[in-house]
Design an enzyme around this catalytic site. Structure first.
Site, mmCIF file in Angstrom:
data_model
loop_
_atom_site.group_PDB
_atom_site.id
_atom_site.type_symbol
_atom_site.label_atom_id
_atom_site.label_comp_id
_atom_site.label_asym_id
_atom_site.label_seq_id
_atom_site.Cartn_x
_atom_site.Cartn_y
_atom_site.Cartn_z
ATOM 1 N N GLY A 11 -2.544 -7.680 6.030
ATOM 2 C CA GLY A 11 -3.065 -6.355 6.324
ATOM 3 C C GLY A 11 -2.789 -6.017 7.772
ATOM 4 O O GLY A 11 -2.523 -6.915 8.572
ATOM 5 N N CYS A 36 -1.298 -14.433 5.885
ATOM 6 C CA CYS A 36 -1.347 -13.663 7.122
ATOM 7 C C CYS A 36 -2.784 -13.220 7.431
ATOM 8 O O CYS A 36 -3.625 -14.064 7.703
ATOM 9 C CB CYS A 36 -0.377 -12.491 6.984
ATOM 10 N N TYR A 37 -3.115 -11.946 7.324
ATOM 11 C CA TYR A 37 -4.490 -11.508 7.591
ATOM 12 C C TYR A 37 -5.477 -12.280 6.713
ATOM 13 O O TYR A 37 -6.582 -12.613 7.151
ATOM 14 C CB TYR A 37 -4.608 -10.002 7.337
ATOM 15 N N HIS A 81 4.971 -14.747 5.242
ATOM 16 C CA HIS A 81 4.909 -14.031 3.956
ATOM 17 C C HIS A 81 5.820 -14.674 2.905
ATOM 18 O O HIS A 81 7.031 -14.485 2.950
ATOM 19 C CB HIS A 81 5.325 -12.566 4.153
ATOM 20 N N GLU A 140 6.032 -13.805 -0.146
ATOM 21 C CA GLU A 140 6.389 -12.840 -1.192
ATOM 22 C C GLU A 140 7.648 -12.038 -0.884
ATOM 23 O O GLU A 140 8.214 -11.425 -1.776
ATOM 24 C CB GLU A 140 5.204 -11.888 -1.445
ATOM 25 N N ASP A 166 7.895 7.278 -18.090
ATOM 26 C CA ASP A 166 6.513 6.852 -18.311
ATOM 27 C C ASP A 166 5.926 7.458 -19.583
ATOM 28 O O ASP A 166 5.331 6.766 -20.407
ATOM 29 C CB ASP A 166 5.640 7.212 -17.106
ATOM 30 N N LYS A 184 6.698 -0.050 -12.585
ATOM 31 C CA LYS A 184 7.802 0.734 -13.152
ATOM 32 C C LYS A 184 8.846 -0.144 -13.863
ATOM 33 O O LYS A 184 9.293 0.180 -14.955
ATOM 34 C CB LYS A 184 8.486 1.513 -12.024
#
Ligand code: XMP
Length: 529
Positions: free
Chosen positions: A59, A86-87, A173, A175, A231, A385
């Site tokens: 964050g 991290c945060y 990170h 990810e 969608d 998506k």
């Protein structure tokens, strides 16, 4: 925390990182179900949803900032494994008695992690690992029970852990793509530490979503506004599988569609899928409403409000049709299906100060649900998506629907600057058709986020044969983007641009100039209005 199924699940507490959604997607790519929840969700609620593990996202705040998002500290004693990124690591260290300082500068960029002490989280990754940092705070003393699992040049506590309590923290990170072996770290967490099962697959999702819909609607009727976009199309296909004839799709032609759009949708859904599809041609109503209107916001509002009226009227007609077809009187259409996706849901829980939220809200002006008394059916609201596309393919939708580019609700009206008239619509449709067909022929259509034409209210001098002309200008807007929030213009080959330009000036009557929009978003937007 909507899904009550028995999947292994990982909950991600969102502290506002730009990467929170990326974490969720990475985990789902490992076939484990993940869900993003508010950073301040009470420990009791977290426990009630029986997660296999928790991830605390990064964050932008410093743990010492006034109003910095805080966690319910009881979460650390639930006995559920926690990975703080991290945060998230700073919070964990701060709450459990370690020391965190603001290092005085935000540090971004690549680094090398030296792995120590045989950490299970970093198992199988060798001794050195390329990692990506983005942080401001730094841990300077560990909480009791913690040990170092990895260091980087600038940081002695880049990876830390308390294996007893199954608490783990990473300063970098895992990810992001810049941590190339980050997926393996996440896999270690999921499978070795949390003991998740790989039970999140599209096939199982579809079956469960169908069950949920059947339970929700019973034998009632459901109406869906089908736009032809990905969608709503996937929602239609899924509901058709779940409840067959109880579903009716309404396709409203607002007169602002691309060329042959209504044909494509009717062909795919009416003929191939045998979905009950009511086609409502309301073009005249919309076009007469837009006469003389040039202000972009007014256009959007008029179109949004008119859509509600047309939709409402069409559902009343459906009821009459049902009865004249000899159906037993039923209570009407109580359920409205919508193709809401997961990012729309997450946006409404993320923390304040996210400018993307403000920018996007205008798209929902005049939305159906606020004004109508329907109960919503949103079978794909858990999906990203790319997952919704996968579901579409699995449900048998053709590629031309599943991979089509986004098209705005107010349609070509926001691509005609100035007044929307039948003549100007016809110019734009012809130009747009050329853009699409050339993009497809050159194999570029599916590589970009959007490619379309815009008609400007600007005429300029040209020459055709021996004659001077004074005609319209078309702009080509071709952008790449991950999610529509930011975008960049596509560096298309000159030959392709030349072909599109030549064809438009030669074939579209009323156009003598074609320009290429080389603005990124921000500061521009993708659409011109
Ligand atoms: P902008 O123009 O805001 O667009 O950069 C971002 C993405 O959203 C689409 N868009 C809309 N979609 N209704 C929609 O359903 C709208 O009013 C609308 N306006 C923009 C746009 O095509 C792009 O993909």
């Amino acid at each position: 925390m909507s899904d009550k199924s028995t999947h292994s699940r990982i909950l991600i507490l969102d502290f506002g990182s730009q990467y929170t959604q990326v974490i969720a997607r990475r985990i789902r790519e490992c076939q484990v179900y993940s869900e993003i929840i508010r950073f301040d969700t009470p420990a009791a609620d977290v426990a009630a949803s029986k997660p296999k593990g928790l991830i605390l996202s990064g964050g932008p705040a410093s743990v010492y900032d006034k109003g910095a998002p805080q966690i319910d500290p009881k979460i650390f004693s639930l006995g559920v494994p926690v990975l703080g990124i991290c945060y998230g690591l700073m919070l964990m260290a701060n709450h459990l008695g370690g020391r965190v300082v603001f290092s005085g500068r935000r540090e971004y960029g690549a680094g090398v992690l030296h792995i120590k002490n045989g950490s299970e989280l970093l198992g199988g990754l060798g001794e050195h690992l390329d990692v990506w940092n983005s942080h401001g705070d730094e841990v300077t003393a560990l909480p009791k029970g913690f040990r170092v699992a990895g260091t980087t040049e600038g940081c002695d506590f880049a990876a830390v852990e308390d294996p007893q309590r199954k608490l783990y923290g990473l300063q970098f990170h895992p990810e992001v793509a810049h941590t190339p072996r980050g997926r393996e770290i996440l896999q270690n967490f999921l499978f070795h530490i949390c003991h998740c099962a790989m039970d999140w697959t599209m096939g199982s999702f579809i079956e469960e979503a169908c069950d949920r819909v059947r339970k929700q609607v019973g034998n009632q009727k459901v109406v869906l506004g089908l736009s032809g976009g990905v969608d709503s199309s996937v929602t239609a296909a899924l509901l058709h599988k779940a409840i067959g004839k109880q579903l009716t799709c309404l396709f409203v032609n607002n007169g602002l569609l691309r060329a042959r759009e209504e044909e494509v949708v009717q062909r795919v859904f009416g003929e191939n899928f045998h979905v009950r599809l009511k086609y409502v041609d309301a073009s005249d109503r919309f076009l007469s409403l837009l006469k003389g209107v040039t202000d972009p916001e007014t256009k959007r509002k008029l179109i949004g409000n008119e859509f509600i009226k047309v939709f409402q009227h069409a559902t009343e007609e459906l009821l009459e049709e049902d009865q004249s077809n000899g159906e037993r009187k039923h209570g009407g259409y109580k359920f409205l299906a919508q193709g809401t996706l997961y990012p729309d849901v997450i946006e409404s829980v993320s923390i304040q100060g996210n400018p993307a939220q403000v920018i996007k809200s205008h798209h929902n002006v005049g939305g159906l649900p606020e004004k109508m008394h329907f109960e919503l059916v949103e079978p794909v609201r858990q999906l990203f998506k790319d997952e919704v596309r996968q579901a579409g393919l699995q449900l048998g939708l053709p590629k031309e629907i599943v991979y089509r580019q986004p098209f705005p609700g107010p349609g070509l009206a926001v691509r005609i600057l100035g007044e929307v008239t039948p003549e100007r619509l016809s110019i734009l449709r012809d130009a747009d058709t050329i853009v699409q067909s050339e993009m497809e022929a050159a194999d570029w259509y599916y590589k970009v986020w959007q490619s379309f034409a815009v008609l400007l209210p600007v005429q300029s001098v040209g020459v055709m044969g021996d004659q001077r002309t004074y005609e319209n200008t078309i702009v080509l807007r071709i952008v790449e983007s991950q999610d529509g929030m930011t975008a960049d213009w596509v560096r298309l080959p000159y030959e392709l641009l030349a072909r599109i330009s030549n064809r438009i000036s030669n074939e579209v009557k009323g156009v003598n100039r074609v320009c290429y929009d080389i603005s990124s978003k921000p500061p521009s937007t993708i659409e011109w209005e």
